[in-house]
Design a protein around this motif. Structure first.
Motif, short mmCIF file in Angstrom:
data_model
loop_
_atom_site.label_atom_id
_atom_site.label_comp_id
_atom_site.label_asym_id
_atom_site.label_seq_id
_atom_site.Cartn_x
_atom_site.Cartn_y
_atom_site.Cartn_z
N VAL A 274 0.84 -1.20 0.00
CA VAL A 274 0.00 0.00 0.00
C VAL A 274 0.88 1.25 0.00
CG1 VAL A 274 -1.80 1.27 1.22
CG2 VAL A 274 -1.87 -1.23 1.16
N ALA A 275 1.98 1.21 0.74
CA ALA A 275 2.92 2.34 0.72
C ALA A 275 3.43 2.57 -0.70
CB ALA A 275 4.09 2.05 1.66
N ALA A 276 3.77 1.50 -1.40
CA ALA A 276 4.23 1.60 -2.78
C ALA A 276 3.14 2.15 -3.68
CB ALA A 276 4.69 0.23 -3.28
N ALA A 277 1.89 1.79 -3.39
CA ALA A 277 0.77 2.27 -4.21
C ALA A 277 0.65 3.79 -4.16
CB ALA A 277 -0.53 1.62 -3.72
N TRP A 278 0.82 4.37 -2.98
CA TRP A 278 0.73 5.82 -2.85
C TRP A 278 1.85 6.49 -3.63
CZ3 TRP A 278 -1.75 8.88 1.49
CH2 TRP A 278 -2.90 8.24 1.96
N VAL A 279 3.04 5.93 -3.55
CA VAL A 279 4.18 6.50 -4.28
C VAL A 279 3.96 6.34 -5.79
CG1 VAL A 279 6.66 6.30 -4.73
CG2 VAL A 279 5.80 6.14 -2.39
N ALA A 280 3.53 5.15 -6.22
CA ALA A 280 3.34 4.87 -7.64
C ALA A 280 2.30 5.79 -8.26
CB ALA A 280 2.95 3.42 -7.85
N ALA A 281 1.14 5.90 -7.61
CA ALA A 281 0.07 6.74 -8.14
C ALA A 281 0.51 8.19 -8.27
CB ALA A 281 -1.17 6.63 -7.25
N THR A 282 1.24 8.68 -7.27
CA THR A 282 1.71 10.06 -7.30
C THR A 282 2.78 10.28 -8.36
OG1 THR A 282 1.26 10.28 -4.92
CG2 THR A 282 2.73 11.91 -5.92
N ALA A 283 3.75 9.35 -8.43
CA ALA A 283 4.87 9.51 -9.36
C ALA A 283 4.40 9.41 -10.81
CB ALA A 283 5.94 8.46 -9.08
N TYR A 284 3.56 8.43 -11.13
CA TYR A 284 3.08 8.29 -12.50
C TYR A 284 2.19 9.48 -12.89
CZ TYR A 284 4.80 3.58 -13.44
OH TYR A 284 5.60 2.49 -13.69
N CYS A 285 1.37 9.93 -11.95
CA CYS A 285 0.53 11.10 -12.21
C CYS A 285 1.39 12.33 -12.49
CB CYS A 285 -0.40 11.35 -11.02
SG CYS A 285 -1.50 12.76 -11.23
N ALA A 286 2.42 12.54 -11.66
CA ALA A 286 3.31 13.68 -11.84
C ALA A 286 4.07 13.59 -13.15
CB ALA A 286 4.29 13.76 -10.67
N MET A 287 4.51 12.39 -13.52
CA MET A 287 5.23 12.21 -14.78
C MET A 287 4.35 12.59 -15.96
SD MET A 287 8.17 11.35 -16.11
CE MET A 287 9.09 10.27 -15.00
N GLN A 288 3.09 12.15 -15.94
CA GLN A 288 2.19 12.47 -17.04
C GLN A 288 1.90 13.96 -17.12
OE1 GLN A 288 -1.49 13.16 -17.01
NE2 GLN A 288 -1.88 12.76 -19.18
N ILE A 289 1.63 14.57 -15.96
CA ILE A 289 1.31 16.00 -15.94
C ILE A 289 2.50 16.84 -16.38
CG2 ILE A 289 0.73 17.92 -14.41
CD1 ILE A 289 -0.96 15.95 -12.77
N SER A 290 3.71 16.44 -15.99
CA SER A 290 4.90 17.22 -16.35
C SER A 290 5.05 17.36 -17.85
CB SER A 290 6.15 16.55 -15.77
OG SER A 290 6.51 15.37 -16.49
N LEU A 291 4.61 16.36 -18.60
CA LEU A 291 4.77 16.38 -20.06
C LEU A 291 3.96 17.48 -20.72
CD1 LEU A 291 4.74 12.53 -20.73
CD2 LEU A 291 6.71 14.06 -20.82
N PHE A 292 2.88 17.94 -20.05
CA PHE A 292 2.08 19.01 -20.64
C PHE A 292 2.86 20.31 -20.70
CE2 PHE A 292 -1.50 16.21 -19.38
CZ PHE A 292 -2.12 16.14 -20.62
N GLY A 293 3.85 20.50 -19.81
CA GLY A 293 4.68 21.70 -19.88
C GLY A 293 5.51 21.72 -21.15
N LEU A 294 6.23 20.61 -21.42
CA LEU A 294 7.04 20.53 -22.63
C LEU A 294 6.17 20.52 -23.87
CD1 LEU A 294 9.78 20.13 -24.02
CD2 LEU A 294 9.52 17.67 -23.64
N LEU A 295 5.04 19.82 -23.79
CA LEU A 295 4.13 19.73 -24.92
C LEU A 295 3.59 21.11 -25.31
CD1 LEU A 295 1.37 16.99 -25.20
CD2 LEU A 295 0.97 19.30 -25.99
N GLY A 296 3.13 21.85 -24.31
CA GLY A 296 2.57 23.17 -24.59
C GLY A 296 3.60 24.13 -25.15
N LEU A 297 4.81 24.10 -24.59
CA LEU A 297 5.86 25.00 -25.05
C LEU A 297 6.32 24.65 -26.46
CD1 LEU A 297 7.14 27.42 -23.60
CD2 LEU A 297 9.10 25.97 -23.08
N THR A 298 6.44 23.34 -26.75
CA THR A 298 6.83 22.91 -28.10
C THR A 298 5.77 23.30 -29.12
OG1 THR A 298 8.02 21.02 -27.15
CG2 THR A 298 7.53 20.94 -29.50
N ALA A 299 4.49 23.09 -28.76
CA ALA A 299 3.40 23.44 -29.66
C ALA A 299 3.36 24.95 -29.90
CB ALA A 299 2.07 22.98 -29.07
N GLU A 300 3.64 25.72 -28.86
CA GLU A 300 3.68 27.17 -29.00
C GLU A 300 4.74 27.59 -30.02
OE1 GLU A 300 3.66 30.86 -25.86
OE2 GLU A 300 5.29 29.40 -25.67
N GLY A 301 5.91 26.93 -29.98
CA GLY A 301 6.96 27.23 -30.94
C GLY A 301 6.59 26.84 -32.36
#
Length: 497
Positions: free
Chosen positions: A100-127
């Motif tokens: 269960v401890a691993a589950a909390w870390v996994a859900a947070t880390a994978y969620c953060a990894m996916q969300i982080s990509l929107f920063g690069l995606l948006g900036l690249t699309a803007e260019g």
């Protein structure tokens, strides 16, 4: 997390069966790794950060470590099939509370990894839009991609695989073309010194190895789709091992080709001076349009990766909801597509809120959203991989289950040693990865945050043990959780602590 009062029905809690073959699983894992992003951005950054030319050798070392891990990991996947892969493996290997401890870390880390990509995606699309004479802020571009990914996330999993297949094939073709062009236009021939152990040394090299690991994140995802795979005893292992091999080849060849094109004596200075070095070389060698094509392909690469991580995150949330470790409604699937619709929509809402908050606060999408968040998520996922490696050793120490000595003892033990070493280097030199001063708050805050999540998860697991023993009994058993609960499995049985 609040404990829900009811379990999802059998119809609602079942993912699609027999939908994905080896190639489909490869599409998910390879696109999650975003190879073009790693090469165009990560490799150039590594040259600049490390100040050394041993990047190809670094990728070779990390690939060997992850290959050793994958041997035991995929062997264990033949005996445990669960959409919350790391969570289930750790629960069944080390114990339910660590799971269960691993589950909390996994859900947070994978969620953060996916969300982080929107920063690069948006900036690249803007260019890209600016090149076309159109003015669009990064957050508007990111929200368009966010809407598309949210819609695809609720569709049937095989439709997602087909979309990713098209994007991936074009992406790899462009990478190979650029790499071949670099070798064909080598400044001083093929620089064999790039594979010399003497090129790796010092604090910066340790940080470089840690950063190299993030380039492979996603290789572990075939196990997440095990419930939806055809012949899951074989396809998951084939896809995982193939992903490590393909990524290793691409990263080693591409980073080596950049050294060849610029020259071993000049590549560090060139990387510092030009963060878009990969595309600059393509424009100089193949013509200016190819630099633009490379940027467009970077945009599709990041979009595909965001979709892949969205699906992975949704399946982790689904797995937790199905077993009532998280709210039960997360474990409901779409009656029409059998996708984890509730979990997918939850992930869409969370990522949308973050994009809007970043835009409202005027934060830097590249540094604060993409780089800081993805690097931090990588630390959390690396810790999970290392913990899972320990779980593999413990799981097969009780019973080899008819598997070979190599797959259950030798390779897993070697993987534990190697991954703990890489994790140690990552935490020790995390400030170098972030590009901040040693002793800064952020490098210390991220490991503390993930440790805190693990402690909270363990506390929730302990509560389930004493307050919800019916839920606790089914932890890590996936679709069979209800059967385990009904059988009232004793807490101390092997494989299900």
């Amino acid at each position: 997390m609040p404990a829900p009062s009811s379990r999802p029905s059998a119809v609602q809690a079942v993912l699609a069966r027999d939908k994905l073959g080896t190639l489909s699983l490869l599409h998910f894992s390879l696109t999650a790794a975003t190879p073009l992003t790693v090469i165009a951005g990560g490799v150039v950054v590594m040259f600049a950060l490390a100040g050394q030319i041993g990047i190809p050798l670094g990728y070779l070392i990390i690939a060997a470590c992850l290959w050793l891990f994958s041997v035991g990991y995929t062997t264990m996947s033949r005996h445990i099939t669960n959409a919350g892969a790391f969570y289930a493996f750790i629960a069944r290997g080390i114990g339910r509370i660590p799971g269960v401890a691993a589950a909390w870390v996994a859900a947070t880390a994978y969620c953060a990894m996916q969300i982080s990509l929107f920063g690069l995606l948006g900036l690249t699309a803007e260019g890209v839009m600016a090149r076309m004479g159109l003015d669009a802020p990064w957050w508007a571009c990111a929200l368009v991609a966010w809407l598309l990914i949210g819609l695809l996330g609720t569709r049937a999993v095989d439709i997602n695989a087909k979309v990713l297949a098209i994007l991936l094939l074009v992406e790899i073709a462009v990478i190979l073309l650029f790499s071949a062009s670099n070798f064909a236009n080598a400044a001083d021939g093929v620089p064999l010194a790039a594979m010399s152990p003497s090129t790796l040394g010092g604090e910066a090299a340790g940080a470089m190895l840690a950063l190299a690991v993030t380039g492979f994140i996603g290789f572990e995802s075939p196990t997440v789709y095990g419930e939806e795979a055809k012949d899951r005893r074989r396809t998951v292992a084939r896809a995982t091992l193939a992903t490590v091999g393909i990524l290793a080849f691409i990263y080693i060849a591409s980073s080596w080709s950049i050294i060849a094109a610029v020259g071993a004596d000049n590549v560090v200075e060139a990387a510092i001076a030009d963060p878009s070095l990969m595309f600059t070389l393509a424009g100089d060698q193949l013509g200016a349009p190819w630099a633009v094509i490379g940027e467009v392909m970077l945009l599709t690469s990041v979009t595909a990766a965001a979709l892949s991580f969205h699906n992975t995150t949704a399946r982790y949330l689904f797995a937790l909801g199905r077993e009532r470790v998280a709210p039960a409604w997360l474990g409901r699937t779409s009656p029409r597509t059998s996708s984890p619709a509730a979990a997918s929509l939850t992930q869409t809402v969370v990522s949308g809120v973050v994009i809007i908050a970043w835009a409202a606060l005027g934060l830097d999408p590249l540094v604060h959203l993409f780089f800081y968040m993805s690097t931090s998520a990588g630390i959390g996922l690396l810790a999970l991989i290392a913990t899972c490696a320990v779980a593999v050793v413990v799981y097969f120490a009780r019973d080899r289950r008819g598997e070979s000595l190599w797959a259950t003892r030798i390779a897993p033990v070697l993987a534990v040693v190697a991954l703990l070493w890489v994790l140690y280097l990552s935490v020790l030199h995390f400030h170098t990865l972030l590009g901040v001063e040693k002793g800064s708050t952020l490098p210390a805050l991220v490991p503390i945050l993930f440790a805190g999540l693990a402690v909270l998860g363990a506390a929730w697991g302990a509560y389930l043990k004493w307050g919800r023993p019916d839920v606790y009994a089914g932890i890590g058993h996936g679709a069979k959780a209800a059967l385990v609960t009904e059988a009232s499995e004793p807490v101390g049985v092997a494989g299900g602590r």
